[in-house]
Write a protein that holds these residues in place. Structure first.
Motif, PDB file in Angstrom:
ATOM      1  N   ARG A 150       0.387  -1.061   9.953  1.00 11.56           N
ATOM      2  CA  ARG A 150      -0.094  -2.077   9.012  1.00 11.56           C
ATOM      3  C   ARG A 150       1.054  -2.765   8.257  1.00 11.56           C
ATOM      4  O   ARG A 150       0.868  -3.829   7.685  1.00 11.56           O
ATOM      5  CB  ARG A 150      -1.049  -1.466   7.994  1.00 11.56           C
ATOM      6  N   VAL A 151       2.227  -2.160   8.245  1.00 14.94           N
ATOM      7  CA  VAL A 151       3.356  -2.726   7.495  1.00 14.94           C
ATOM      8  C   VAL A 151       3.697  -4.131   7.974  1.00 14.94           C
ATOM      9  O   VAL A 151       3.937  -5.026   7.168  1.00 14.94           O
ATOM     10  CB  VAL A 151       4.589  -1.794   7.551  1.00 14.94           C
ATOM     11  N   SER A 152       3.687  -4.352   9.290  1.00 13.45           N
ATOM     12  CA  SER A 152       4.028  -5.689   9.785  1.00 13.45           C
ATOM     13  C   SER A 152       3.004  -6.732   9.348  1.00 13.45           C
ATOM     14  O   SER A 152       3.357  -7.881   9.070  1.00 13.45           O
ATOM     15  CB  SER A 152       4.186  -5.685  11.311  1.00 13.45           C
ATOM     16  N   ASP A 153       1.718  -6.348   9.265  1.00 13.69           N
ATOM     17  CA  ASP A 153       0.701  -7.277   8.756  1.00 13.69           C
ATOM     18  C   ASP A 153       0.990  -7.635   7.298  1.00 13.69           C
ATOM     19  O   ASP A 153       0.865  -8.797   6.896  1.00 13.69           O
ATOM     20  CB  ASP A 153      -0.700  -6.666   8.861  1.00 13.69           C
ATOM     21  N   LEU A 154       1.352  -6.629   6.504  1.00 13.44           N
ATOM     22  CA  LEU A 154       1.689  -6.881   5.107  1.00 13.44           C
ATOM     23  C   LEU A 154       2.876  -7.828   5.008  1.00 13.44           C
ATOM     24  O   LEU A 154       2.851  -8.795   4.247  1.00 13.44           O
ATOM     25  CB  LEU A 154       2.019  -5.571   4.386  1.00 13.44           C
ATOM     26  N   LEU A 155       3.931  -7.563   5.775  1.00 15.03           N
ATOM     27  CA  LEU A 155       5.119  -8.412   5.724  1.00 15.03           C
ATOM     28  C   LEU A 155       4.771  -9.854   6.080  1.00 15.03           C
ATOM     29  O   LEU A 155       5.248 -10.793   5.433  1.00 15.03           O
ATOM     30  CB  LEU A 155       6.211  -7.865   6.638  1.00 15.03           C
ATOM     31  N   ALA A 156       3.923 -10.053   7.079  1.00 11.45           N
ATOM     32  CA  ALA A 156       3.503 -11.402   7.452  1.00 11.45           C
ATOM     33  C   ALA A 156       2.745 -12.065   6.306  1.00 11.45           C
ATOM     34  O   ALA A 156       2.980 -13.239   5.994  1.00 11.45           O
ATOM     35  CB  ALA A 156       2.636 -11.362   8.707  1.00 11.45           C
ATOM     36  N   MET A 214       2.257   0.098  -2.133  1.00 15.79           N
ATOM     37  CA  MET A 214       3.587   0.443  -2.628  1.00 15.79           C
ATOM     38  C   MET A 214       4.651  -0.505  -2.071  1.00 15.79           C
ATOM     39  O   MET A 214       5.548  -0.938  -2.805  1.00 15.79           O
ATOM     40  CB  MET A 214       3.888   1.878  -2.213  1.00 15.79           C
ATOM     41  N   ILE A 215       4.548  -0.859  -0.786  1.00 14.91           N
ATOM     42  CA  ILE A 215       5.517  -1.787  -0.208  1.00 14.91           C
ATOM     43  C   ILE A 215       5.326  -3.181  -0.800  1.00 14.91           C
ATOM     44  O   ILE A 215       6.297  -3.891  -1.075  1.00 14.91           O
ATOM     45  CB  ILE A 215       5.436  -1.799   1.334  1.00 14.91           C
ATOM     46  N   GLU A 217      -4.835  -6.574   2.373  1.00 17.69           N
ATOM     47  CA  GLU A 217      -5.429  -7.636   1.561  1.00 17.69           C
ATOM     48  C   GLU A 217      -4.513  -7.897   0.375  1.00 17.69           C
ATOM     49  O   GLU A 217      -4.217  -6.999  -0.398  1.00 17.69           O
ATOM     50  CB  GLU A 217      -6.810  -7.216   1.053  1.00 17.69           C
ATOM     51  N   LEU A 218      -4.056  -9.135   0.242  1.00 19.40           N
ATOM     52  CA  LEU A 218      -3.119  -9.498  -0.812  1.00 19.40           C
ATOM     53  C   LEU A 218      -3.622 -10.645  -1.662  1.00 19.40           C
ATOM     54  O   LEU A 218      -4.514 -11.367  -1.258  1.00 19.40           O
ATOM     55  CB  LEU A 218      -1.801 -10.010  -0.215  1.00 19.40           C
TER      56      LEU A 218
END
Length: 193
Positions: A20-26, A153-154, A186-187
């Motif tokens: 999921r980290v790559s989705d967050l970064l995008a 957290m990221i 979700e951001l």
């Protein structure tokens, strides 16, 4: 078609926290991740490998990758992201680059793979105390202990790196935490300098 298909597969797939980290970064507007592949963060690499928007750029060592993230952040005005995929020597190699970024107030999100939490303080293979090592050369050091906390957290670390005064923020990510399942990203909004 391939990008749409990959996006749909990602949307409906039960994913690990690391994937999921790559989705967050995008979602944060990150285009590039610089680093060195290592087994301690393999779940993040699994996500990056198939991600349609975030591009991974490999380096010969983590010090060089940190310099690349630093240069990219300075030139673009965006967040630089570096990934040390191996605990121990991978993370220790970040120190020089993070110290330079801290002195220059460069916003860098540093992600460090770590041994599983059940191996901490057992002299596990390549174990290193990331918090003690990186605290002097970073704006903050965070350790994630639950899979469902990886994304929040990221995201917090990225926003902290971009807040005044800007600087590098390191996130310690144990392998067992990255392997756990995590909800979809979700951001609120992309990062802005």
């Amino acid at each position: 078609k391939r990008v749409i298909r990959a996006g749909l597969e990602r949307m409906f797939k039960v994913a690990t926290a690391g994937e999921r980290v790559s989705d967050l970064l995008a979602e944060l507007g990150v285009d590039y991740v610089f680093g060195v592949v290592g087994s301690s963060a393999m779940e993040i690499y699994d996500g990056l490998h198939t991600h349609p928007r975030v591009r991974y750029i490999g380096a010969r060592d983590e010090r060089a990758a940190t310099g690349m993230a630093d240069g990219y952040a300075r030139a673009s005005g965006s967040l630089g992201v570096v990934l040390a995929g191996q605990s121990g020597p991978g993370v220790t190699n970040l120190v020089s680059g993070l110290a330079a970024a801290k002195a220059a107030h460069t916003p860098i999100l540093s992600l460090g793979g770590s041994v599983s939490t059940d191996q901490w303080h057992n002299d596990a293979f390549q174990e290193v105390d990331q918090e003690a090592l990186i605290r002097p050369v970073a704006k903050a050091v965070l350790t994630v202990l639950k899979p469902e906390r990886v994304i929040p957290m990221i995201e917090y670390a990225a926003r902290l790196a971009m807040s005044h005064p800007m600087g590098p923020v390191h996130v310690n990510l144990p392998r067992d935490v990255l392997m756990g399942q995590a909800p979809e990203v979700e951001l609120g909004s992309p990062l802005k300098p």
